[in-house]
Design a protein around this motif. Structure first.
Motif, PDB file in Angstrom:
ATOM      1  N   PRO B 179       0.708  -1.015  -0.032  1.00 56.88           N
ATOM      2  CA  PRO B 179       0.056  -0.004  -0.093  1.00 56.88           C
ATOM      3  C   PRO B 179       0.777   1.395   0.133  1.00 56.88           C
ATOM      4  O   PRO B 179       0.932   2.019   1.206  1.00 56.88           O
ATOM      5  CB  PRO B 179      -0.780  -0.224   1.257  1.00 56.88           C
ATOM      6  CG  PRO B 179       0.031  -1.052   1.973  1.00 56.88           C
ATOM      7  CD  PRO B 179       1.006  -1.912   1.397  1.00 56.88           C
ATOM      8  N   ASP B 194      -4.528  -2.207  -4.325  1.00 59.39           N
ATOM      9  CA  ASP B 194      -4.440  -1.519  -3.092  1.00 59.39           C
ATOM     10  C   ASP B 194      -5.700  -1.853  -2.233  1.00 59.39           C
ATOM     11  O   ASP B 194      -6.819  -1.403  -2.377  1.00 59.39           O
ATOM     12  CB  ASP B 194      -4.437  -0.370  -3.237  1.00 59.39           C
ATOM     13  CG  ASP B 194      -4.000   0.567  -1.881  1.00 59.39           C
ATOM     14  OD1 ASP B 194      -4.662   0.242  -0.990  1.00 59.39           O
ATOM     15  OD2 ASP B 194      -3.462   1.308  -2.139  1.00 59.39           O
ATOM     16  N   GLY B 233       0.587   5.569  -3.084  1.00 58.98           N
ATOM     17  CA  GLY B 233      -0.037   4.641  -2.418  1.00 58.98           C
ATOM     18  C   GLY B 233      -0.371   4.642  -1.307  1.00 58.98           C
ATOM     19  O   GLY B 233       0.428   5.502  -0.304  1.00 58.98           O
TER      20      GLY B 233
END
Lengths: 233, 233
Positions: B179, B194, B233
Motif C-alpha cells: 500500500p 490496493d 499509494g
DNA sequence: AATTGTGAATTCCTTCACAGCC
DNA sequence: GGCTGTGAAGGAATTCACAATT
C-alpha cells in the motif's frame, strides 16, 4: 461544501490523502499546503483542494491544512471512526491469506468470521485461531456478529449465489475477488479486485511497448480503483 | 485501425471482452453482435465496437463477430499467446497465497520463482514444491529464468527498494500489492492492487448511504482497474 | 505573501446516431 | 435487414488560473 454527487474517483483519493496525512503526522509535520502534499506524493494540488472542498472548508487561506485535523475529518468522512466487522467467505488459498493478512487485523477492519461450504474445511482454524464455519449459518452469524462487509473469495461460479445470500442477511458492502461480474441489488455496493485484469493489463503493456503507458499517476491508478466496482467480470 | 494512444480503460475492457468470449465459446456460440454481448454482460455496444476498432476491423457488417476468431485476436493483442513467467517477491501471507493461487498457475501466467529476504523463509517450499530463494540472487535469476512480471508482496517500506532492484534486472511489468505509491522509471509499468483503498471505499459507502453509488457498471469498475497503476499509494 | 476554494477551460471518455457494408 | 465502424455530441474528470481570505 457541495451537494453534488461525489465521484468514486474522489472518495478513492481521500484514502490516499489519508495515507499521506498519516505519514506526515508520523514525521511530526503540523500543517501542510495542497502544493506541498502534491509535490511530495505526486498529486495535483488543485485536485486535492477540490476533492476536500466537496466535504467542507478544511483549509486556512495563507496557511494550508492542519494535518491532525484534516486526518480526523477524512477518517470521519470515510467512516473509519469505528472498526468495521468483516467476514470472509471461501477459505481457499486467497481467502486463507486474507484471513491472516495483517493489514486487515490491525486497525480499521476486523475479520470476525470465516465461512466455507467444503466439509473438509469446516472446523479448521487459521494461524490466529479463528475457526472456519459452515455456510449454512451465514445469515444468522452475519446478523449476530454485526458484520457489515463481506469478502467473497469463492470460485467464480459460486460468487453470485453467495452475494445473494449475504445480501439477504442485510450486508450492503462486498469486496469480490471472484473474476466475475456481480449484479448487486440497489443499495448494495460491490467492489471488485480482479487479478486477471491486472495481469493481462501488464501483459498488454509488455506486448505493446510503444504505448508509453508509463508513469501514470493518480488518474490511472484511481480509475482502476473506481472501476473495480462496476460491472461484469 | 487507429494510431491514437489507447487508453488503459480500453485495454482493461479487452480483458473483460475476452472473458465474455470464453464463456460464449464454451456455450457453443459461433457469432455474436456487439449488441448481444452488451445485453448479456451489461456493457455498451458502441463501446465494445469502438474499443475493438482501435485494433482492427474484426467484425462483419450484418453478422457481428466470429467468437473464436475475435477471441484469438484479443489473446494476441493482450500478449497472451505465450505463457508469461512471473516471480513473487515477499512470501508473507499474501505472497504465499498468490504462490498457491490456482488462477495464476493454470494458463497464461506461470509463477517460476519466489524470493524473500527473511532467512527463516529461505528454503521453505510451497504446497506445490517451489522453494523460496534469498533476495540476493534476484537479479541473476530474473534474467536466467526469463521473468517478465514481478509481483511485489513485501511491506510498504521495502517496496520501493524491490522495485529498484527488479527494474535493474530488466523487469518492465510489476504488480504491486504494497500500500504505497511507487515511482517507476520510464518504460516500466506498475499496476497497484490496493486493498486498503478498496475497503475504505466500502466503508465510505456504508457511512454515506445517501450517495446511491449502486449498480455502477463497467465505467466505475474499469476506472479502478485503470487507476491501479498510477501513482501514490 | 501565501494559500484556499472555485468558475472556466481543457482534456478525456462514453454514448449517440448514422453512413457504409455485408 | 442487420450490424459494424466512426464522426459528432454529450458528459465527466482534471487542470488552470484567479478572486477571496487569512
Amino acid at each position: 461544501m457541495k451537494t453534488e454527487k461525489i465521484s468514486e474517483l474522489t472518495t478513492n483519493r481521500l484514502s490516499i490523502y489519508l495515507r499521506c496525512l498519516n505519514e506526515l503526522e508520523a514525521s511530526g509535520v503540523e500543517t501542510v499546503s495542497s502544493q506541498a502534499m502534491a509535490d511530495q506524493f505526486n498529486l495535483n494540488s488543485a485536485q486535492i483542494r477540490k476533492d476536500l472542498a466537496y466535504f467542507g472548508e478544511f483549509g486556512v487561506r495563507g496557511v494550508g491544512y492542519y494535518v491532525e485535523e484534516l486526518r480526523l475529518h477524512l477518517m470521519k468522512i470515510l467512516g473509519l471512526t469505528e472498526t468495521r466487522r468483516v467476514a470472509i467467505i471461501g477459505l481457499g488459498n486467497l481467502g486463507m491469506a486474507l484471513a491472516n493478512y495483517q493489514g486487515f487485523n490491525q486497525g480499521d477492519f476486523e475479520i470476525v468470521a470465516l465461512f466455507d461450504d467444503d466439509p473438509a474445511k469446516i472446523g479448521v482454524r487459521t494461524r490466529s485461531g479463528m475457526e472456519i464455519q459452515g455456510a449454512q449459518n451465514i445469515g444468522e452469524i452475519i446478523e449476530s456478529e454485526g458484520i457489515e462487509i463481506v469478502i467473497i473469495a469463492v470460485p467464480a461460479t459460486a460468487a453470485e449465489r453467495v452475494l445473494e445470500q449475504v445480501t439477504e442477511a442485510g450486508v450492503r458492502a462486498v469486496l469480490n475477488f471472484a473474476p466475475v461480474h456481480l449484479n448487486p441489488r440497489p443499495g448494495v455496493k460491490v467492489k471488485n479486485v480482479d487479478l486477471t485484469i491486472s495481469l493481462e493489463s501488464l501483459s498488454y503493456f509488455l506486448a505493446n511497448p510503444s504505448d508509453e503507458a508509463l508513469n501514470v499517476h493518480y488518474r490511472e491508478f484511481l480509475r482502476q480503483e473506481a472501476s473495480n466496482n462496476g460491472a461484469l467480470g
